[in-house]
Motif scaffolding. Structure first.
Motif, PDB file in Angstrom:
ATOM      1  N   GLU A  27       0.701  -1.324  -0.137  1.00  0.00           N
ATOM      2  CA  GLU A  27       0.049  -0.086  -0.047  1.00  0.00           C
ATOM      3  C   GLU A  27       0.942   1.271   0.012  1.00  0.00           C
ATOM      4  N   TYR A  28       1.935   1.284   0.828  1.00  0.00           N
ATOM      5  CA  TYR A  28       2.799   2.301   0.624  1.00  0.00           C
ATOM      6  C   TYR A  28       3.417   2.605  -0.612  1.00  0.00           C
ATOM      7  N   SER A  29       3.917   1.643  -1.015  1.00  0.00           N
ATOM      8  CA  SER A  29       4.504   1.808  -2.497  1.00  0.00           C
ATOM      9  C   SER A  29       3.473   2.256  -3.404  1.00  0.00           C
ATOM     10  N   ASP A  30       2.452   1.605  -3.304  1.00  0.00           N
ATOM     11  CA  ASP A  30       1.341   2.207  -4.338  1.00  0.00           C
ATOM     12  C   ASP A  30       1.187   3.775  -4.309  1.00  0.00           C
ATOM     13  N   ILE A  31       1.197   4.079  -2.873  1.00  0.00           N
ATOM     14  CA  ILE A  31       0.990   5.567  -2.481  1.00  0.00           C
ATOM     15  C   ILE A  31       1.931   6.605  -2.983  1.00  0.00           C
ATOM     16  N   GLU A  32       2.915   5.972  -2.740  1.00  0.00           N
ATOM     17  CA  GLU A  32       4.342   7.004  -3.284  1.00  0.00           C
ATOM     18  C   GLU A  32       4.573   6.664  -4.871  1.00  0.00           C
ATOM     19  N   ALA A  33       3.997   5.497  -5.645  1.00  0.00           N
ATOM     20  CA  ALA A  33       4.193   5.702  -7.090  1.00  0.00           C
ATOM     21  C   ALA A  33       2.934   6.655  -7.318  1.00  0.00           C
ATOM     22  N   ARG A  34       1.818   6.667  -6.830  1.00  0.00           N
ATOM     23  CA  ARG A  34       0.858   7.606  -7.226  1.00  0.00           C
ATOM     24  C   ARG A  34       1.214   8.992  -7.058  1.00  0.00           C
ATOM     25  N   LYS A  35       2.045   9.279  -6.026  1.00  0.00           N
ATOM     26  CA  LYS A  35       2.580  10.832  -5.726  1.00  0.00           C
ATOM     27  C   LYS A  35       3.490  11.089  -6.869  1.00  0.00           C
ATOM     28  N   GLU A  36       4.230  10.289  -7.153  1.00  0.00           N
ATOM     29  CA  GLU A  36       5.327  10.586  -8.180  1.00  0.00           C
ATOM     30  C   GLU A  36       4.653  10.676  -9.598  1.00  0.00           C
ATOM     31  N   VAL A  37       3.587   9.915 -10.035  1.00  0.00           N
ATOM     32  CA  VAL A  37       2.764  10.230 -11.137  1.00  0.00           C
ATOM     33  C   VAL A  37       2.075  11.653 -11.093  1.00  0.00           C
ATOM     34  N   LEU A  38       1.629  11.910  -9.888  1.00  0.00           N
ATOM     35  CA  LEU A  38       0.819  13.088  -9.816  1.00  0.00           C
ATOM     36  C   LEU A  38       1.633  14.298  -9.822  1.00  0.00           C
ATOM     37  N   THR A  39       3.032  14.185  -9.169  1.00  0.00           N
ATOM     38  CA  THR A  39       4.124  15.390  -9.125  1.00  0.00           C
ATOM     39  C   THR A  39       4.405  15.460 -10.714  1.00  0.00           C
ATOM     40  N   ALA A  40       4.792  14.503 -11.415  1.00  0.00           N
ATOM     41  CA  ALA A  40       5.026  14.491 -12.654  1.00  0.00           C
ATOM     42  C   ALA A  40       4.116  15.211 -13.821  1.00  0.00           C
ATOM     43  N   SER A  41       2.898  14.941 -13.619  1.00  0.00           N
ATOM     44  CA  SER A  41       1.721  15.391 -14.182  1.00  0.00           C
ATOM     45  C   SER A  41       1.565  16.749 -13.883  1.00  0.00           C
ATOM     46  N   ARG A  42       1.571  17.330 -12.572  1.00  0.00           N
ATOM     47  CA  ARG A  42       1.532  18.568 -12.487  1.00  0.00           C
ATOM     48  C   ARG A  42       2.790  19.294 -13.054  1.00  0.00           C
ATOM     49  N   GLN A  43       3.834  18.932 -13.043  1.00  0.00           N
ATOM     50  CA  GLN A  43       4.947  19.658 -13.667  1.00  0.00           C
ATOM     51  C   GLN A  43       4.761  19.764 -15.171  1.00  0.00           C
ATOM     52  N   SER A  44       4.129  18.571 -15.967  1.00  0.00           N
ATOM     53  CA  SER A  44       3.919  18.971 -17.127  1.00  0.00           C
ATOM     54  C   SER A  44       2.984  20.076 -17.447  1.00  0.00           C
ATOM     55  N   TYR A  45       1.927  20.066 -16.648  1.00  0.00           N
ATOM     56  CA  TYR A  45       0.901  20.917 -16.805  1.00  0.00           C
ATOM     57  C   TYR A  45       1.375  22.554 -16.499  1.00  0.00           C
ATOM     58  N   LEU A  46       2.343  22.584 -15.567  1.00  0.00           N
ATOM     59  CA  LEU A  46       3.224  23.951 -15.279  1.00  0.00           C
ATOM     60  C   LEU A  46       4.051  24.042 -16.701  1.00  0.00           C
ATOM     61  N   ASN A  47       4.501  23.153 -17.034  1.00  0.00           N
ATOM     62  CA  ASN A  47       5.310  23.616 -18.298  1.00  0.00           C
ATOM     63  C   ASN A  47       4.451  24.165 -19.653  1.00  0.00           C
ATOM     64  N   LEU A  48       3.131  23.416 -19.662  1.00  0.00           N
ATOM     65  CA  LEU A  48       2.252  23.682 -20.850  1.00  0.00           C
ATOM     66  C   LEU A  48       1.920  25.213 -20.368  1.00  0.00           C
ATOM     67  N   LEU A  49       1.764  25.666 -19.134  1.00  0.00           N
ATOM     68  CA  LEU A  49       1.377  27.166 -18.774  1.00  0.00           C
ATOM     69  C   LEU A  49       2.508  27.944 -19.179  1.00  0.00           C
ATOM     70  N   SER A  50       3.501  27.693 -19.546  1.00  0.00           N
ATOM     71  CA  SER A  50       4.922  28.693 -19.814  1.00  0.00           C
ATOM     72  C   SER A  50       4.791  29.136 -21.369  1.00  0.00           C
ATOM     73  N   LYS A  51       3.953  28.110 -21.882  1.00  0.00           N
ATOM     74  CA  LYS A  51       3.904  28.526 -23.502  1.00  0.00           C
ATOM     75  C   LYS A  51       2.771  29.573 -23.708  1.00  0.00           C
ATOM     76  N   GLU A  52       2.770  30.373 -24.732  1.00  0.00           N
ATOM     77  CA  GLU A  52       1.860  31.529 -24.789  1.00  0.00           C
ATOM     78  C   GLU A  52       1.053  31.357 -26.004  1.00  0.00           C
ATOM     79  N   ASP A  53       0.828  30.142 -26.271  1.00  0.00           N
ATOM     80  CA  ASP A  53      -0.310  30.201 -27.442  1.00  0.00           C
ATOM     81  C   ASP A  53      -1.744  29.318 -26.937  1.00  0.00           C
ATOM     82  N   PHE A  54      -1.992  29.746 -26.023  1.00  0.00           N
ATOM     83  CA  PHE A  54      -3.113  28.884 -25.246  1.00  0.00           C
ATOM     84  C   PHE A  54      -4.222  29.915 -24.891  1.00  0.00           C
ATOM     85  N   THR A  55      -5.376  29.908 -25.355  1.00  0.00           N
ATOM     86  CA  THR A  55      -6.639  30.658 -25.159  1.00  0.00           C
ATOM     87  C   THR A  55      -6.880  30.851 -23.593  1.00  0.00           C
ATOM     88  N   LYS A  56      -7.830  31.645 -23.038  1.00  0.00           N
ATOM     89  CA  LYS A  56      -7.891  31.991 -21.516  1.00  0.00           C
ATOM     90  C   LYS A  56      -8.565  30.671 -21.267  1.00  0.00           C
TER      91      LYS A  56
END
Length: 175
Positions: free
Chosen positions: A128-157
């Protein structure tokens, strides 16, 4: 009235919950009976084990024993997670660090005849602990990907708001 209650048989149930960052190779929880020498938990470092230790303590020195146990918990950098007192029954949940588990159990056993019952259970929560840690890693990576997307200027509001909402959802899951 209080003295009469103290003279009655006090059942003082203490529940110790140990959330461990170590492990026990004795996962069946058989540590022997109360007051028996050598009833230590064997701790390794590769598994995550959650211990629950139940003690029944019967004593006319109820208040004194309660104070001593609380003081000992403090010595071990532990704390009282919860407590409940009624006229003839008390239940306490203490948390103590893994590395002092055996010392703390020995301390409780030192009350001798006042300790009438001891039950140690362990549950391996490594998966269970390993599953939670893996889930946290995936969420952290996803969050970073979304943050990287926000740095681009070609998105609508609308797209920016959608990305920010996704980041908020991830932050909620990580919290």
């Amino acid at each position: 009235m209080k003295n009469k209650i103290k003279k009655l048989l006090y059942l003082f149930l203490i529940i110790f919950v140990f959330v461990l960052t170590s492990c026990s190779s004795d996962s069946n929880g058989d540590l022997g009976g109360p007051n028996e020498p050598g009833n230590n938990v064997v701790i390794e470092t590769t598994r995550k084990i959650y211990y629950t230790v139940n003690y029944s303590i019967e004593s006319n020195e109820y208040d004194e024993i309660k104070k001593k146990i609380s003081a000992e918990v403090g010595k071990y950098n532990g704390y009282v997670q919860s407590s409940s007192d009624t006229n003839n029954f008390s239940e306490y949940v203490y948390k103590v660090p893994t590395e002092v588990l055996n010392s703390f159990l020995d301390y409780i056993d030192s009350f001798g005849n006042d300790v009438s019952n001891k039950n140690v259970q362990s549950m391996d929560i490594t998966t269970e602990y390993s599953d939670i840690e893996a889930r946290k890693e995936v969420l952290t990576a996803s969050r970073q990907s979304y943050l990287n997307l926000l740095s681009k200027e070609d998105f609508t509001k609308t797209e920016i708001i959608t990305i920010q909402n996704k980041i908020s959802e991830i932050d909620s899951e990580l919290a």
